[in-house]
Scaffold this motif. Structure first.
Motif, mmCIF file in Angstrom:
data_model
loop_
_atom_site.group_PDB
_atom_site.id
_atom_site.type_symbol
_atom_site.label_atom_id
_atom_site.label_comp_id
_atom_site.label_asym_id
_atom_site.label_seq_id
_atom_site.Cartn_x
_atom_site.Cartn_y
_atom_site.Cartn_z
ATOM 1 N N VAL A 193 0.840 -1.204 0.000
ATOM 2 C CA VAL A 193 0.000 0.000 0.000
ATOM 3 C C VAL A 193 0.872 1.249 0.000
ATOM 4 O O VAL A 193 0.634 2.191 -0.771
ATOM 5 C CB VAL A 193 -0.941 -0.005 1.215
ATOM 6 C CG1 VAL A 193 -1.679 1.331 1.318
ATOM 7 C CG2 VAL A 193 -1.948 -1.137 1.108
ATOM 8 N N LEU A 194 1.877 1.279 0.850
ATOM 9 C CA LEU A 194 2.770 2.441 0.912
ATOM 10 C C LEU A 194 3.508 2.634 -0.409
ATOM 11 O O LEU A 194 3.725 3.765 -0.851
ATOM 12 C CB LEU A 194 3.756 2.283 2.070
ATOM 13 C CG LEU A 194 3.146 2.298 3.480
ATOM 14 C CD1 LEU A 194 4.213 2.042 4.528
ATOM 15 C CD2 LEU A 194 2.449 3.634 3.753
ATOM 16 N N ALA A 195 3.897 1.533 -1.043
ATOM 17 C CA ALA A 195 4.565 1.630 -2.343
ATOM 18 C C ALA A 195 3.606 2.174 -3.396
ATOM 19 O O ALA A 195 3.998 2.966 -4.263
ATOM 20 C CB ALA A 195 5.101 0.263 -2.761
ATOM 21 N N ALA A 196 2.332 1.793 -3.317
ATOM 22 C CA ALA A 196 1.345 2.235 -4.302
ATOM 23 C C ALA A 196 1.100 3.740 -4.209
ATOM 24 O O ALA A 196 1.016 4.424 -5.231
ATOM 25 C CB ALA A 196 0.043 1.469 -4.121
ATOM 26 N N ILE A 197 0.978 4.270 -2.987
ATOM 27 C CA ILE A 197 0.698 5.706 -2.859
ATOM 28 C C ILE A 197 1.943 6.559 -3.092
ATOM 29 O O ILE A 197 1.848 7.784 -3.186
ATOM 30 C CB ILE A 197 0.048 6.047 -1.500
ATOM 31 C CG1 ILE A 197 0.981 5.700 -0.339
ATOM 32 C CG2 ILE A 197 -1.284 5.341 -1.362
ATOM 33 C CD1 ILE A 197 0.431 6.125 1.019
ATOM 34 N N ALA A 198 3.099 5.891 -3.202
ATOM 35 C CA ALA A 198 4.336 6.615 -3.525
ATOM 36 C C ALA A 198 4.609 6.641 -5.032
ATOM 37 O O ALA A 198 5.585 7.265 -5.466
ATOM 38 C CB ALA A 198 5.520 5.973 -2.801
ATOM 39 N N LEU A 199 3.754 6.004 -5.819
ATOM 40 C CA LEU A 199 3.952 5.982 -7.270
ATOM 41 C C LEU A 199 3.865 7.385 -7.853
ATOM 42 O O LEU A 199 3.104 8.231 -7.380
ATOM 43 C CB LEU A 199 2.892 5.103 -7.929
ATOM 44 C CG LEU A 199 2.989 3.592 -7.678
ATOM 45 C CD1 LEU A 199 1.715 2.903 -8.157
ATOM 46 C CD2 LEU A 199 4.217 3.003 -8.365
ATOM 47 N N ARG A 200 4.614 7.623 -8.907
ATOM 48 C CA ARG A 200 4.566 8.905 -9.610
ATOM 49 C C ARG A 200 3.487 8.877 -10.687
ATOM 50 O O ARG A 200 3.198 7.824 -11.263
ATOM 51 C CB ARG A 200 5.926 9.211 -10.248
ATOM 52 C CG ARG A 200 7.048 9.460 -9.251
ATOM 53 C CD ARG A 200 8.345 9.765 -9.973
ATOM 54 N NE ARG A 200 9.424 10.046 -9.052
ATOM 55 C CZ ARG A 200 9.698 11.260 -8.564
ATOM 56 N NH1 ARG A 200 8.952 12.288 -8.945
ATOM 57 N NH2 ARG A 200 10.700 11.435 -7.737
ATOM 58 N N GLU A 201 2.911 10.016 -10.953
ATOM 59 C CA GLU A 201 1.946 10.116 -12.043
ATOM 60 C C GLU A 201 2.630 9.720 -13.346
ATOM 61 O O GLU A 201 3.771 10.092 -13.604
ATOM 62 C CB GLU A 201 1.410 11.541 -12.122
ATOM 63 C CG GLU A 201 0.562 11.932 -10.919
ATOM 64 C CD GLU A 201 0.048 13.354 -10.992
ATOM 65 O OE1 GLU A 201 0.287 14.026 -12.014
ATOM 66 O OE2 GLU A 201 -0.593 13.810 -10.020
ATOM 67 N N GLY A 202 1.939 8.941 -14.164
ATOM 68 C CA GLY A 202 2.491 8.466 -15.420
ATOM 69 C C GLY A 202 3.097 7.077 -15.334
ATOM 70 O O GLY A 202 3.404 6.476 -16.373
ATOM 71 N N THR A 203 3.264 6.546 -14.113
ATOM 72 C CA THR A 203 3.826 5.210 -13.952
ATOM 73 C C THR A 203 2.845 4.163 -14.477
ATOM 74 O O THR A 203 1.657 4.185 -14.147
ATOM 75 C CB THR A 203 4.130 4.905 -12.478
ATOM 76 O OG1 THR A 203 5.043 5.882 -11.972
ATOM 77 C CG2 THR A 203 4.740 3.519 -12.318
ATOM 78 N N GLU A 204 3.329 3.242 -15.292
ATOM 79 C CA GLU A 204 2.498 2.151 -15.785
ATOM 80 C C GLU A 204 2.670 0.959 -14.859
ATOM 81 O O GLU A 204 3.785 0.618 -14.460
ATOM 82 C CB GLU A 204 2.865 1.809 -17.226
ATOM 83 C CG GLU A 204 2.564 2.978 -18.166
ATOM 84 C CD GLU A 204 2.828 2.667 -19.630
ATOM 85 O OE1 GLU A 204 3.093 1.492 -19.955
ATOM 86 O OE2 GLU A 204 2.744 3.603 -20.456
ATOM 87 N N THR A 205 1.537 0.337 -14.483
ATOM 88 C CA THR A 205 1.570 -0.701 -13.460
ATOM 89 C C THR A 205 0.781 -1.935 -13.875
ATOM 90 O O THR A 205 -0.030 -1.903 -14.802
ATOM 91 C CB THR A 205 0.985 -0.193 -12.134
ATOM 92 O OG1 THR A 205 -0.448 -0.131 -12.238
ATOM 93 C CG2 THR A 205 1.524 1.173 -11.763
ATOM 94 N N ASN A 206 1.011 -2.995 -13.130
ATOM 95 C CA ASN A 206 0.166 -4.178 -13.224
ATOM 96 C C ASN A 206 -1.149 -3.895 -12.489
ATOM 97 O O ASN A 206 -1.313 -2.845 -11.862
ATOM 98 C CB ASN A 206 0.894 -5.381 -12.609
ATOM 99 C CG ASN A 206 2.210 -5.667 -13.308
ATOM 100 O OD1 ASN A 206 2.260 -5.837 -14.522
ATOM 101 N ND2 ASN A 206 3.295 -5.703 -12.532
#
Length: 214
Positions: A193-206
């Motif tokens: 969860v902490l890693a998810a909310i630290a993502l940058r805008e534009g990041t492509e994810t699974n």
């Protein structure tokens, strides 16, 4: 007489006490002398109230230029936080919402089915017992091919969100999501969860919001 302080609510002045004989009773902090009041305020356990997170998403679509298949989508987001407890205040709470788009090219080729972070926005609140706060977030725009067939050229159609509430120490105290895999797996792992909310805008994810290729 030895007592244990169970909880203290600043907005009402209520103190819940457990006596040595195991019995509980409620009183007001004002019945104690100044020195005792200071000890109660400093040492009372932090009790988390019941609170709710209500997310409203608006979608407005318009044709992209003269294209008959490309769509522009404007996404508006509002969040209502309600402290449903009658006697426990909600201390400073920091919220992060991750808005996610899904690759529309999946309609042409299933191998293109992944997410992109469209926006990461933050807000904070602090509520007395029974209080509410409402937060209007920044509108965002995305463009995608609306044709659901082999001609789809791609783009990012809004898919859903992950909302996370944290206390002042950064501990996760609530999550809410409309993303299937995130609700099944990600929210059960605090580190994820902490890693998810630290993502940058534009990041492509699974679909579980782990970065692609990571």
């Amino acid at each position: 007489m030895t007592v244990e302080i169970i909880s203290y609510t600043a907005s009402s002045g209520n103190v819940r006490i457990k006596r040595a004989d195991g019995k509980f009773f409620n009183t007001k902090i004002s019945v104690f002398d100044g020195a005792s009041q200071e000890k109660i305020i400093a040492n009372a356990p932090r009790e988390l109230p019941d609170f709710s997170l209500d997310v409203s998403i608006g979608r407005q679509r318009a044709r992209a230029g003269n294209s008959s298949y490309m769509q522009n989508m404007t996404i508006t987001t509002s969040v209502k936080v309600e402290n449903t407890s009658r006697d426990i205040d909600l201390d400073q709470t920091n919220c992060t919402i991750v808005l996610v788009g899904r690759n529309s090219k999946r309609y042409a080729n299933r191998a293109y089915d992944w997410y992109k972070v469209l926006s990461v926005q933050k807000f904070s609140t602090k509520l007395v017992a029974g209080g509410t706060s409402e937060h209007e977030l920044k509108a965002i725009e995305t463009t995608y091919d609306q044709d659901k067939d082999s001609s789809n050229l791609g783009g990012w159609e809004f898919e859903g969100y992950l909302l996370v509430a944290q206390d002042e120490d950064g501990n996760i105290i609530a999550t809410k999501t409309t993303l299937g895999d995130v609700g099944i797996t990600t929210v059960k792992d605090p580190k994820a969860v902490l890693a998810a909310i630290a993502l940058r805008e534009g990041t492509e994810t699974n679909h579980d919001l782990t970065p692609r290729g990571g």
